[in-house]
Design an enzyme around this catalytic site. Sequence first.
Site, PDB file in Angstrom:
ATOM      1  N   ARG A  46     -48.691  11.329  73.213  1.00  0.00           N
ATOM      2  CA  ARG A  46     -49.086  10.474  74.032  1.00  0.00           C
ATOM      3  C   ARG A  46     -48.957   9.044  73.061  1.00  0.00           C
ATOM      4  NH1 ARG A  46     -53.838  12.553  77.051  1.00  0.00           N
ATOM      5  NH2 ARG A  46     -55.172  12.975  74.613  1.00  0.00           N
ATOM      6  N   GLU A 191     -66.120  20.457  70.968  1.00  0.00           N
ATOM      7  CA  GLU A 191     -65.229  19.762  71.987  1.00  0.00           C
ATOM      8  C   GLU A 191     -65.635  17.941  72.164  1.00  0.00           C
ATOM      9  OE1 GLU A 191     -62.500  22.055  73.316  1.00  0.00           O
ATOM     10  OE2 GLU A 191     -63.455  23.076  71.999  1.00  0.00           O
ATOM     11  N   ASP A 202     -67.123  26.394  77.048  1.00  0.00           N
ATOM     12  CA  ASP A 202     -66.222  27.277  76.367  1.00  0.00           C
ATOM     13  C   ASP A 202     -66.256  28.680  75.967  1.00  0.00           C
ATOM     14  OD1 ASP A 202     -64.172  25.874  73.971  1.00  0.00           O
ATOM     15  OD2 ASP A 202     -65.773  26.909  73.060  1.00  0.00           O
ATOM     16  N   LYS A 206     -63.044  31.671  77.248  1.00  0.00           N
ATOM     17  CA  LYS A 206     -62.987  32.131  75.946  1.00  0.00           C
ATOM     18  C   LYS A 206     -63.454  32.994  76.233  1.00  0.00           C
ATOM     19  CE  LYS A 206     -63.525  29.159  72.342  1.00  0.00           C
ATOM     20  NZ  LYS A 206     -64.624  28.755  71.268  1.00  0.00           N
ATOM     21  N   GLY A 303     -61.316  25.002  64.037  1.00  0.00           N
ATOM     22  CA  GLY A 303     -60.156  24.211  63.442  1.00  0.00           C
ATOM     23  C   GLY A 303     -59.002  24.716  63.597  1.00  0.00           C
TER      24      GLY A 303
END
Length: 429
Positions: A46, A191, A202, A206, A303
């Site tokens: 960005r 997050e 989250d 998943k 991570g």
Amino acid sequence: MADAVGIGLLGCGIVGAEVAQTLAAHEKEITQRVGARLEIRKVAVRNLGKDRNVVLPDSVFTDNATDVVSDPDIQVIIEVMGGIEPARTLILEAFAAGKHVISANKELIGTLGKELFDAADRAEVEFSFEAAVAGGVPIVRPLKESLAGESVERIVGILNGTTNYILTKMSEEEMEFGEALAEAQNLGYSELDPTADIEGFDAAAKLSILASIAFNANVVAGDVYREGITKVTLADIAFAENLGYAVKLLAIAEKVDGEIAMRVHPAMIPATHPLASVRDNLNAIFVEGDKVGEVMFYGRGAGGGPTAISVIGDVIDVARHIVGGGTGVRHASTGTAKVRPMNKTRSQYYVLLRIADRPGVLAQVSQAFTDNDVSIRSVLQEGFGDEASLIMVTHTALEQNFQALLTALRHLDIVEDVVSSMRVQSAED
Ligand code: HSE
């Protein structure tokens, strides 16, 4: 045979930078495994002016992501930018341009997975996303390949590191929720907006990805019943421990009468269950199959390093196909099984009642259980007089019956408060 496979990176944050570093650090071994060099040829970011600690020349960076997905010298796109747009459009453009895509984007795949799986199929390219679920824990490929011949019956997972860290701190150090969350944020587990973690969004994303693979189901994150951990108290955890349970945010997907039931909620799980010993920010997925029995996958779910390893595993796999031919196992979610509504699922339950301590109370409480077809497994009274509480655990019951029971208990004069309740995931289910 090609000398090199061209890679384009969409995003160069923590995961993207780790991917670049690791590809450079292990170049020799990776080249041997693939049969060609993997070359990062363009990286979309960005902000071109931002200082980046990566081993890539300035010339590969661009702020025009379309240039990356349309570059004819790039065969594989790695999407590690996250979010729905522009990631979705860029991935679809990459497929249309005949490129294979690796993505770590759980939110996108959990929401619009089917659109992407179908588009990859139509374009006859590969779409791999090991890193989207449980970071460095291999679970997507084992479900797609190693267990492809199995009829998976149930998946029970700890899929969010932040909430597991918070619950571990609450349990082991009696730390308050807010303090434990602040620690998880400082450690970089959560997050940007921790609501996604603590309210279960989250884990739901998943879980829907895993369910779509395991059950060949056309399901999305919005199909998952979801409760977060914000209402779990230190008292609940202490009562759970006294009863021989640990409290975990569980993500459960199972086949029930031909339907797919999916839910994320805090639950008590027996202290002897392998998932009970999954501490800190670690993730684990317990898979139950018809023939294979129980299989557990465990490790670092978040991570940069662990996630990058999953991305690179996918890149090596796809690059090997580019060099040597062949293709990975496709995933199209062609199943038509319906999603089972939460009120039709079954579980054991724990309930904590503050009660008036006088004759006949237990009889009235137990009548409410009988009236709602919920069978009591154990009952314990704590305290006397104004301090009296009943701690009850049920046998397996229907969710809608248990919810009706809670309403009935709240209407009993002798029940001063339904202090808390929680599902209990145990072998009885
Ligand atoms: N916030 C996520 C977690 C990161 O805590 O598990 C990995 O998806």
